[in-house]
Design an enzyme around this catalytic site. Sequence first.
Site, PDB file in Angstrom:
ATOM      1  N   LYS A   1       0.895  -1.218   0.110  1.00 24.67           N
ATOM      2  CA  LYS A   1      -0.048   0.079  -0.087  1.00 24.67           C
ATOM      3  C   LYS A   1       0.972   1.268   0.053  1.00 24.67           C
ATOM      4  CE  LYS A   1      -3.182   3.045   0.592  1.00 24.67           C
ATOM      5  NZ  LYS A   1      -4.249   3.537  -0.522  1.00 24.67           N
TER       6      LYS A   1
ATOM      7  N   MET B   1     -10.055   6.191  -0.248  1.00 24.38           N
ATOM      8  CA  MET B   1      -9.506   5.715   0.822  1.00 24.38           C
ATOM      9  C   MET B   1      -8.823   6.814   1.917  1.00 24.38           C
ATOM     10  SD  MET B   1     -10.816   2.621   0.449  1.00 24.38           S
ATOM     11  CE  MET B   1      -9.982   1.464   1.596  1.00 24.38           C
TER      12      MET B   1
ATOM     13  N   CYS C   1      -2.286   9.927  -6.482  1.00 22.00           N
ATOM     14  CA  CYS C   1      -3.525   9.561  -5.399  1.00 22.00           C
ATOM     15  C   CYS C   1      -4.540  10.602  -5.651  1.00 22.00           C
ATOM     16  CB  CYS C   1      -3.039   9.507  -3.906  1.00 22.00           C
ATOM     17  SG  CYS C   1      -4.383   9.045  -2.857  1.00 22.00           S
TER      18      CYS C   1
ATOM     19  N   GLY D   1      -5.840  -1.492 -14.613  1.00 21.33           N
ATOM     20  CA  GLY D   1      -7.157  -0.846 -14.807  1.00 21.33           C
ATOM     21  C   GLY D   1      -7.852  -1.824 -15.773  1.00 21.33           C
TER      22      GLY D   1
ATOM     23  N   THR E   1      -9.426  -3.594  -8.652  1.00 21.62           N
ATOM     24  CA  THR E   1     -10.771  -3.927  -8.346  1.00 21.62           C
ATOM     25  C   THR E   1     -11.368  -5.425  -8.251  1.00 21.62           C
ATOM     26  OG1 THR E   1     -11.407  -1.646  -9.277  1.00 21.62           O
ATOM     27  CG2 THR E   1     -13.251  -3.500  -8.970  1.00 21.62           C
TER      28      THR E   1
HETATM   29  O1  LIG Z   1      -7.300   6.685  -1.625  1.00 22.43           O
HETATM   30  C1  LIG Z   1      -6.429   6.150  -1.671  1.00 22.43           C
HETATM   31  O2  LIG Z   1      -5.704   5.749  -0.755  1.00 22.43           O
HETATM   32  C2  LIG Z   1      -5.845   6.014  -3.086  1.00 22.43           C
HETATM   33  N1  LIG Z   1      -6.740   5.607  -3.905  1.00 22.43           N
HETATM   34  C3  LIG Z   1      -6.600   5.314  -5.231  1.00 22.43           C
HETATM   35  O3  LIG Z   1      -7.240   5.195  -6.090  1.00 22.43           O
HETATM   36  N2  LIG Z   1      -5.376   5.411  -5.739  1.00 22.43           N
HETATM   37  C4  LIG Z   1      -4.339   5.807  -5.004  1.00 22.43           C
HETATM   38  O4  LIG Z   1      -3.124   6.158  -5.420  1.00 22.43           O
HETATM   39  C5  LIG Z   1      -4.668   5.957  -3.537  1.00 22.43           C
HETATM   40 CL1  LIG Z   1      -2.991   6.335  -2.604  1.00 22.43          CL
END
Ligand SMILES: O=C(O)c1[nH]c(=O)[nH]c(=O)c1Cl
Length: 315
Positions: free
Chosen positions: A44, A72, A133, A253, A276
């Site tokens: 992550k 997130m 992000c 993707g 996903t």
């Molecule tokens: O909200 C997130 O943690 C997030 N969510 C994404 O879809 N891509 C990212 O690079 C990150 Cl860091």
Amino acid sequence: VDLSTTIAGVKLPNLLLNASGVNCRFENELQQLVESKSGSLITKSATLNSREGNPEPRYAPLAGSIGSINSMGLPNQGYEYYLNYAKNFDYNNTAGKPLFISLAGLSLAENKTMCEAFRDANLPCVLEVNFSCPNVPGKPQVGYDMEAMEQALQVLDPIIGRPFGIKLPPYFDIAHFDQAAAIFNKFDNVVFVTCINSVGNGLAIDLDSETALIKPKDGFGGLGGLLVLPTALANVNAFYRRLKPGKQVIGCGGVTSGKEVFLHILAGASAVEIGTQLMEEGTGVFERVQKELVELMTAKGYKSVEEFRGKVKTL
Ligand SMILES: O=C(O)c1[nH]c(=O)[nH]c(=O)c1Cl
């Protein structure tokens, strides 16, 4: 059929791995990836300090299995947790799986500190710097600011001092493909780009409740899954066509089956990440997708991915 590949000088027994962010925040999740049929694994995205991330619900699958939305907010254990994981990782594991580390500093200073720490540790893991992000309120994506991205690379490239990669947002304008590729072609250590991160700031609404599916940012979040496949393939192919020889593209993707992995390779991908579908199906997805890819390649008469990588035909 040979599905192995080499990225940044490390061998992957097969070209499938998780998309950073899915099933990879905690050690137990990473161990599930080690034990899965993936060819490698990525952590992550890490920030300097640990983060709880955005309020829940912050992830949702979309109706009709067409994809997902997430905001997130970069929940992670802080970079030292992943540095420690990388120090203890068994690089001689029987599966021969290499380890990728994702870093997503909230500032250049944060990225500098994290990259210095990984440089000093001198480990066999491969860094993927996340410039994309879309879900940290108030933090615009570096990937959409070409000047900031080049300046960041001028600082980070000499610190990292070895081959590494960049996680990119989707671009939607040919001029942006040209500008971004021209930047990456200036840095010899940038040996791969991962295309794409989620399509930023979509809004998924439930018809019955007339309510956004996720809580953060009024329901705005990154889109993933099958619905982003054509955008993902375009970004993979755009950078495949533009990057200097020796630089590679990791596709991400829209992968739900062997079919989409095949298309990513046809577009130019040297490895393919699953997000996903991994979130929805679990780590069994790697075995299923790999089997489907082998069946498809066999039906088409291909024995290795080199025979068709990047060979998408045009009319
Ligand atoms: O909200 C997130 O943690 C997030 N969510 C994404 O879809 N891509 C990212 O690079 C990150 Cl860091």
